[in-house]
Design an enzyme around this catalytic site. Structure first.
Site, short mmCIF file in Angstrom:
data_model
loop_
_atom_site.label_atom_id
_atom_site.label_comp_id
_atom_site.label_asym_id
_atom_site.label_seq_id
_atom_site.Cartn_x
_atom_site.Cartn_y
_atom_site.Cartn_z
N ARG A 53 0.87 -1.17 0.00
CA ARG A 53 0.00 0.00 0.00
C ARG A 53 0.91 1.23 0.00
O ARG A 53 2.13 1.12 0.11
CB ARG A 53 -0.94 -0.01 1.22
CG ARG A 53 -0.25 -0.47 2.49
CD ARG A 53 -0.86 0.11 3.70
NE ARG A 53 -0.71 1.55 3.71
CZ ARG A 53 0.43 2.18 4.01
NH1 ARG A 53 1.52 1.51 4.36
NH2 ARG A 53 0.49 3.48 3.98
N GLY A 54 0.29 2.41 -0.13
CA GLY A 54 1.08 3.64 -0.27
C GLY A 54 1.31 3.86 -1.76
O GLY A 54 1.68 2.94 -2.49
N ALA A 55 1.07 5.10 -2.18
CA ALA A 55 1.06 5.39 -3.62
C ALA A 55 2.34 4.95 -4.36
O ALA A 55 2.27 4.25 -5.37
CB ALA A 55 0.78 6.88 -3.84
N ARG A 90 -6.86 -0.28 -7.52
CA ARG A 90 -7.22 0.81 -6.60
C ARG A 90 -7.31 2.10 -7.42
O ARG A 90 -6.48 2.34 -8.30
CB ARG A 90 -6.18 0.98 -5.47
CG ARG A 90 -6.19 -0.19 -4.48
CD ARG A 90 -5.35 0.10 -3.25
NE ARG A 90 -6.01 1.03 -2.33
CZ ARG A 90 -5.42 1.53 -1.24
NH1 ARG A 90 -4.16 1.21 -0.96
NH2 ARG A 90 -6.08 2.35 -0.45
N GLN A 203 -3.13 3.01 9.82
CA GLN A 203 -1.78 3.06 9.25
C GLN A 203 -0.80 3.76 10.18
O GLN A 203 0.41 3.61 10.05
CB GLN A 203 -1.81 3.78 7.89
CG GLN A 203 -2.38 2.95 6.75
CD GLN A 203 -3.84 3.20 6.54
OE1 GLN A 203 -4.56 3.58 7.47
NE2 GLN A 203 -4.34 3.00 5.33
N ASP A 243 -1.48 10.89 -2.30
CA ASP A 243 -1.76 9.83 -3.29
C ASP A 243 -1.92 10.38 -4.69
O ASP A 243 -1.81 9.65 -5.68
CB ASP A 243 -3.01 9.05 -2.90
CG ASP A 243 -2.70 8.15 -1.72
OD1 ASP A 243 -2.70 8.66 -0.59
OD2 ASP A 243 -2.40 6.97 -1.95
N ASN A 253 -5.06 12.84 -0.17
CA ASN A 253 -4.32 11.92 0.72
C ASN A 253 -5.34 11.21 1.61
O ASN A 253 -6.56 11.44 1.51
CB ASN A 253 -3.28 12.70 1.54
CG ASN A 253 -2.33 11.79 2.29
OD1 ASN A 253 -1.76 10.87 1.69
ND2 ASN A 253 -2.16 12.01 3.58
N LYS A 254 -4.84 10.38 2.48
CA LYS A 254 -5.68 9.56 3.35
C LYS A 254 -6.75 10.39 4.05
O LYS A 254 -6.49 11.52 4.49
CB LYS A 254 -4.77 8.85 4.37
CG LYS A 254 -5.45 7.95 5.37
CD LYS A 254 -6.32 6.89 4.72
CE LYS A 254 -5.58 6.04 3.72
NZ LYS A 254 -6.49 5.19 2.92
#
Ligand code: MRU
Length: 364
Positions: A53-55, A90, A203, A243, A253-254
Site C-alpha cells: 500500500r502507499g502510492a 485501486r 496506518q 496519493d 491523501n488519506k
C-alpha cells in the site's frame, strides 16, 4: 530501512527464485511476514488487499506485475489486458497509472522477444528511482526541520504531526513524509512525532512501528487529537504524504488529512506535503471535483484488527449488529491550505506556477 537491524526495502527481486518479494503489510505491526508474488492474481490481491500500500509502492508493484505479464505472454493484447487488470486494483493513487503508462510506453515499440527482459529492467529502474526520489525529498525537508530547530532552545525537540503512513513501507524505501524525519534524526536533531492513528486501518500503527525501529521518539494519538495539540502550541510542523496532487497543487491523501490542514491553517502551523513527482496528476486541476475517491466498504469501519493479550491477531466488531459503516478512504486538501510541497527537486509552492516551475519538463 532496518527491521531488527537488517536493512530491507519494502519489495525486492529474488534473482534465484525469479520472483518478487513483498512485506505483507496486513500483519504489521504485529508480525513481519514476507510473501512471494508469483501470479498476476497475486499482484492484484496484493494491491487490493493492501498487502502492499502507499502510492509509490503501489506504482512499483504494478511495474513488476507488468514484468510478469510480459514473461507470460509479451503480445500487445496481453499487455493491454495486464494494464487494465492492474489499473483496476485501486482508484486513487496516481502512481499506479503513472507506472503502468511508463511501462507500456517503453515496451510497446519493442519486439515481443525483447519485452520480458526490458519490462523487468524497467521495474528495477522504477524501484531504484523511487528510493532516490524519496532520499532527496528527505534532504529538502531536512532544511525545514533544521530551520525550526534553530529557533528552539538547544535540545528541545521539533514536534511534527503526520497522518497515515507515508513511511518507507509505503514507498520502496525512505518514505516521503518520513524521509525528512529520518534524515533529521540521523543528523542529530531531536524530534518528537505525533502519529495520527488513521482510522479505519490504523496506518499510524505502521508509522509507529517504523519510527520505533529507527529510534525516533513518537506518540500515537487519536485522529481527533491534532487540532487540540495545535491549539496548545504542541505542533511545530505537519508533514503528510499524498496519493495524487493536481497540477494546481490540491492534495489528495488519506481521509482526515483535510481536517488536519484546516486545523493547521487556523492555528498558524505550517502544513507541508511530501510529493514525489510521479504523484502529480498533470491532467487534473480541481482535486475535489475530479479525483476518484476510493470507497473501501463497510467492514473496515465496523471491525478492527488487533492482537490480544494472548498474542492472537484477529478482527473484532466495534458496532452493533447491522450497522453500516461509511468508508471514503481519501480526501482532498485544497492548495490554499498547503504551505508547500516537498519534492525531490526542492520545495514548491502549492500552485500551478509552483509545480510547473519546479517540473517544466513534466508539466506538458
Ligand atoms: O490506503 P493507503 O494506506 O494506501 O494510503 C496511503 C496514503 O494515504 C499515503 O499517505 C500516501 O500514499 C503517500 S505514501 C508515501
Amino acid at each position: 530501512m532496518k527491521v531488527n537491524g537488517t536493512p530491507y526495502r519494502s519489495l525486492w527481486w529474488d534473482g534465484d527464485k525469479g520472483e518478487l518479494q513483498i512485506i505483507d503489510q496486513r500483519w504489521l505491526p504485529h508480525d513481519f511476514r514476507v510473501q512471494s508474488v508469483t501470479t498476476i492474481q497475486d499482484f492484484v490481491d496484493a494491491i487490493v488487499q493492501m498487502r502492499v500500500r502507499g502510492a509509490p509502492l503501489i506504482g512499483a508493484t504494478a511495474a513488476y506485475g507488468m514484468a510478469l505479464a510480459m514473461k507470460l505472454d509479451p503480445s500487445n493484447a496481453h499487455m493491454d489486458t495486464a494494464w487494465d487488470v492492474l489499473h483496476a486494483t485501486r482508484p486513487t493513487a496516481i502512481n499506479l497509472r503513472w507506472a503502468l503508462n511508463r511501462c507500456r510506453a517503453a515496451l510497446a515499440p519493442l519486439s515481443e522477444v525483447d519485452r520480458a527482459a526490458a519490462a523487468l529492467s524497467l521495474a528495477h529502474v522504477i524501484a531504484d528511482e523511487d528510493v532516490e526520489i524519496n532520499r532527496n525529498i528527505g534532504l529538502n525537508g531536512l532544511k525545514l526541520i533544521k530551520d525550526i530547530a534553530a529557533k528552539k532552545p538547544a535540545g528541545e525537540p521539533v514536534r511534527i504531526l503526520t497522518h497515515c503512513n507515508a513511511g518507507w513501507i509505503a514507498t520502496v524505501d525512505w518514505g516521503t513524509a518520513t524521509s525528512p524525519m529520518y534524515h533529521a534524526h540521523d543528523a542529530g536533531i531531536p524530534l518528537h512525532i505525533w502519529v495520527d492513528e488513521t482510522r479505519p486501518r490504523n496506518q499510524g500503527a505502521l508509522t509507529s512501528w517504523e519510527l520505533g525501529s529507527h529510534g525516533i521518539p513518537h506518540t500515537y494519538i487519536t485522529d481527533n487529537a491534532g487540532g487540540h495539540l495545535m491549539q496548545h502550541g504542541q505542533v511545530d510542523l505537519v508533514i503528510t504524504g499524498t496519493d495524487r496532487t493536481t497540477r494546481a497543487g490540491d492534495v489528495c491523501n488519506k481521509i482526515g488529512t483535510y481536517l488536519k490542514a484546516l486545523a493547521a491553517h487556523d492555528n498558524g502551523v505550517p502544513f507541508y506535503v511530501a510529493l514525489p513527482s510521479p504523484t502529480i496528476d498533470w491532467t487534473v486541476s480541481d482535486g475535489v471535483a475530479d479525483i476518484p475517491i476510493e470507497d473501501r466498504g463497510s467492514r473496515e469501519i465496523t471491525h478492527i484488527m488487533g492482537r490480544s493479550d494472548t498474542g492472537e491477531i484477529s478482527d473484532v466488531q466495534v458496532t452493533p449488529d447491522g450497522t453500516t459503516g461509511g468508508n471514503p478512504a481519501f480526501d482532498v486538501t485544497p492548495a490554499r491550505l498547503v504551505s508547500g510541497l516537498i519534492t525531490e527537486r526542492g520545495i514548491a509552492p502549492a500552485s500551478e506556477d509552483g509545480l510547473t516551475s519546479m517540473f517544466p519538463d513534466l508539466a506538458g
